[in-house]
Design a protein around this motif. Structure first.
Motif, PDB file in Angstrom:
ATOM      1  N   LEU A 101       0.826  -1.207   0.000  1.00  0.00           N
ATOM      2  CA  LEU A 101       0.000   0.000   0.000  1.00  0.00           C
ATOM      3  C   LEU A 101       0.864   1.262   0.000  1.00  0.00           C
ATOM      4  O   LEU A 101       0.542   2.236  -0.695  1.00  0.00           O
ATOM      5  CB  LEU A 101      -0.925  -0.002   1.220  1.00  0.00           C
ATOM      6  CG  LEU A 101      -2.052  -1.037   1.209  1.00  0.00           C
ATOM      7  CD1 LEU A 101      -2.819  -1.011   2.523  1.00  0.00           C
ATOM      8  CD2 LEU A 101      -3.005  -0.800   0.050  1.00  0.00           C
ATOM      9  N   TYR A 102       1.962   1.255   0.764  1.00  0.00           N
ATOM     10  CA  TYR A 102       2.827   2.433   0.795  1.00  0.00           C
ATOM     11  C   TYR A 102       3.545   2.641  -0.542  1.00  0.00           C
ATOM     12  O   TYR A 102       3.811   3.783  -0.945  1.00  0.00           O
ATOM     13  CB  TYR A 102       3.874   2.299   1.903  1.00  0.00           C
ATOM     14  CG  TYR A 102       3.291   2.332   3.303  1.00  0.00           C
ATOM     15  CD1 TYR A 102       2.340   3.270   3.662  1.00  0.00           C
ATOM     16  CD2 TYR A 102       3.699   1.413   4.273  1.00  0.00           C
ATOM     17  CE1 TYR A 102       1.803   3.285   4.938  1.00  0.00           C
ATOM     18  CE2 TYR A 102       3.174   1.425   5.544  1.00  0.00           C
ATOM     19  CZ  TYR A 102       2.221   2.362   5.875  1.00  0.00           C
ATOM     20  OH  TYR A 102       1.686   2.378   7.145  1.00  0.00           O
ATOM     21  N   ALA A 103       3.845   1.536  -1.255  1.00  0.00           N
ATOM     22  CA  ALA A 103       4.639   1.639  -2.489  1.00  0.00           C
ATOM     23  C   ALA A 103       3.802   1.543  -3.750  1.00  0.00           C
ATOM     24  O   ALA A 103       4.357   1.417  -4.850  1.00  0.00           O
ATOM     25  CB  ALA A 103       5.702   0.532  -2.499  1.00  0.00           C
ATOM     26  N   LYS A 104       2.497   1.644  -3.654  1.00  0.00           N
ATOM     27  CA  LYS A 104       1.651   1.369  -4.823  1.00  0.00           C
ATOM     28  C   LYS A 104       1.787   2.426  -5.914  1.00  0.00           C
ATOM     29  O   LYS A 104       1.482   2.153  -7.080  1.00  0.00           O
ATOM     30  CB  LYS A 104       0.195   1.219  -4.394  1.00  0.00           C
ATOM     31  CG  LYS A 104      -0.455   2.482  -3.873  1.00  0.00           C
ATOM     32  CD  LYS A 104      -1.912   2.190  -3.514  1.00  0.00           C
ATOM     33  CE  LYS A 104      -2.618   3.430  -2.993  1.00  0.00           C
ATOM     34  NZ  LYS A 104      -4.034   3.137  -2.666  1.00  0.00           N
ATOM     35  N   HIS A 105       2.239   3.635  -5.575  1.00  0.00           N
ATOM     36  CA  HIS A 105       2.413   4.678  -6.593  1.00  0.00           C
ATOM     37  C   HIS A 105       3.851   4.762  -7.074  1.00  0.00           C
ATOM     38  O   HIS A 105       4.228   5.727  -7.750  1.00  0.00           O
ATOM     39  CB  HIS A 105       1.967   6.030  -6.043  1.00  0.00           C
ATOM     40  CG  HIS A 105       0.509   6.083  -5.691  1.00  0.00           C
ATOM     41  ND1 HIS A 105      -0.493   5.825  -6.601  1.00  0.00           N
ATOM     42  CD2 HIS A 105      -0.119   6.339  -4.520  1.00  0.00           C
ATOM     43  CE1 HIS A 105      -1.675   5.938  -6.011  1.00  0.00           C
ATOM     44  NE2 HIS A 105      -1.467   6.243  -4.743  1.00  0.00           N
TER      45      HIS A 105
END
Length: 488
Positions: A101-105
């Protein structure tokens, strides 16, 4: 120290992910650890469970690895650069989901490997190349030996819940894994408690670590209301159901000490009408994940579990934790009750002590948390309605009311004001059986007692001059005639 994520110098993709998750203010461990990790220093962090340790190491590591971000499909362009080790499968899966979730972008790849499931899908993911690898020690060693995971470019290592890994015997595995890593690396050690063994581990593998403690070691959350009840083993289930009913609790963890006891208690509570599931080491990984997902979704009211669920599981808004068995290790008590009262919410922790060995275990907890513990008695509610008595025929009536000799089963069963059969409300009675006057006469003893039958038989037998107990010889026909008795 800054208290808002907006004041951190994080990249825009990370800030966008944090905003989408609804985080605005940092917890104390995040506010102190993130700037230190961003500076590239080793960290030895201690905090209560449920205070956001995952974000405290995930966000700064992702920030530092953005320089390696690329969109290439070549696995060689995506070597493992960050390794996160955790003690249990459930915790590894939870941390991996948070990292995604933290690295999804971003273009940074991550995956998780743990035991209990097939290695082939994990191998496929590893062969594609990942920057962040979340793993349990045992399964990671399997992949290392199978040449599926290469760790010679790891720059960051995170040992989360390190004390638990030592408790369950992972120290040799940790030492083997760390021997595959480069000497120059950043090492982060996070744990809810600090023991002498943890400090020795830190001195061996951390270089000049910054120690961060946002709470006194082994301290329980102030938002958790704690109660200890003196209850016999036979009355524990009854006490559990009564507290659930009195407090109006919709969900709760119920911790036991053994896998067999966990399975038995879950089946027993299920038979008594409580929506229950079990979580222990003998279940397959698929079953464990399904049980956990059902509890998170609110489909299950009670999660009966061993200490496999005591560490790090982040399930929001769980109102209560029950220690059906007092934990053998006092530090596990801190972790168990940390499943409630998370992120500043209030919670309830109830422990049942049955005397004997439990009293000693409670004393160990008292010494650890530095708080006086009083064992409270449990006052059980009456099983029958107050002010009513039972006439012995399965029929309740009020005290002072004239008893009805008829059985409650003889009463008519009414539906919508009418009798069950026909329109009559008079109870059906079977005709009385005819009475035999013989059984109503009083007992009359005979005037003279009759002689016993054996004495009468002896008198009837004529005297033969020998004892009656000696039987006469049985006469048998002779097969051969005697030659001596024949005349010449």
């Amino acid at each position: 120290m800054t208290s808002s994520f907006s004041n951190l110098s994080l990249a825009e993709p990370l800030m966008r992910a944090v905003a989408e998750m609804g985080y605005e203010s940092m917890t104390p461990i995040q506010a102190q650890a993130i700037p230190v990790v961003l500076a590239g220093q080793d960290v030895m962090g201690a905090a209560q469970t449920g205070t956001g340790k995952t974000a405290a190491f995930s966000l700064p590591l992702l920030q530092r690895m953005l320089k390696h971000e690329n969109s290439s499909t070549s696995p060689a362009r995506h070597p493992v650069r960050a390794l996160v080790l955790l003690p249990t499968r459930e915790l590894a899966d939870q941390v991996a989901q948070q990292v995604k979730l933290y690295a999804k972008h971003t273009s940074l790849r991550s995956t998780v490997v743990f035991g209990g499931i097939d290695m082939k899908p994990q191998t496929v993911e590893l062969k594609k190349g990942v920057e962040i690898l979340v793993a349990t020690p045992g399964r990671l060693l399997d992949h290392i030996e199978a040449k599926n995971a290469v760790l010679n470019q790891v720059e960051y290592v995170v040992l989360d819940e390190a004390d638990r890994m030592l408790d369950i015997g992972f120290l040799p595995d940790l030492q083997r894994i760390l021997s595959y890593l480069p000497k120059q690396r950043t090492t982060l050690l996070f744990s809810a408690t600090f023991s002498p063994e943890i400090k020795r581990l830190a001195s061996s593998y951390l270089q000049n670590p910054v120690t961060i403690e946002v709470a006194r070691p082994n301290e329980t959350a102030s938002t958790v209301e704690q109660h200890f009840y003196s209850v016999s083993d036979d009355d524990k289930r009854r006490a559990l159901k009564q507290i659930l009913r009195q407090r109006g609790l919709k969900q709760a963890f119920v911790f036991v000490n053994s896998k067999l006891g966990c399975a038995r208690l879950a089946r027993s509570l299920e038979r008594e009408g409580l929506n229950t599931t079990a979580l222990h080491g003998d279940k397959s990984q698929d079953e464990r994940l399904k049980s956990l997902a059902a509890f998170k979704a609110g489909e299950v009211d009670l999660l009966v579990a061993t200490d496999v669920a005591a560490r790090g599981l982040d399930i929001k808004d769980v109102p209560a934790v029950f220690n059906f068995d007092i934990p053998f290790n006092a530090e596990d008590y801190v972790h168990r009750i940390g499943r409630t009262g998370r992120a500043g919410a209030s919670g309830l922790a109830v422990s049942f002590a049955s005397g004997g060995n439990d009293v000693r275990l409670v004393a160990d907890i008292e010494k650890l948390i530095k708080r006086k513990i009083e064992l409270e008695p449990v006052e059980f509610e009456e099983d029958r309605p107050r002010g009513r008595i039972n006439d012995g025929r399965r029929h309740w009536r009020d005290e002072g009311e004239a008893g009805d000799a008829r059985d409650v089963l003889d009463q008519p069963r009414e539906r919508n004001g009418e009798a069950r059969f026909g329109r009559s409300t008079r109870p059906h009675r079977a005709p009385a059986a005819p009475r035999d006057p013989f059984f109503e006469k009083p007992y009359e003893s005979p005037e003279r007692e009759a002689a016993p039958s054996w004495e009468a038989a002896a008198k009837a037998t004529p005297a033969r001059g020998i004892s009656n107990n000696i039987k006469s010889k049985r006469k048998v026909p002779a097969l051969f005639k005697s030659t001596e008795a024949q005349p010449n």
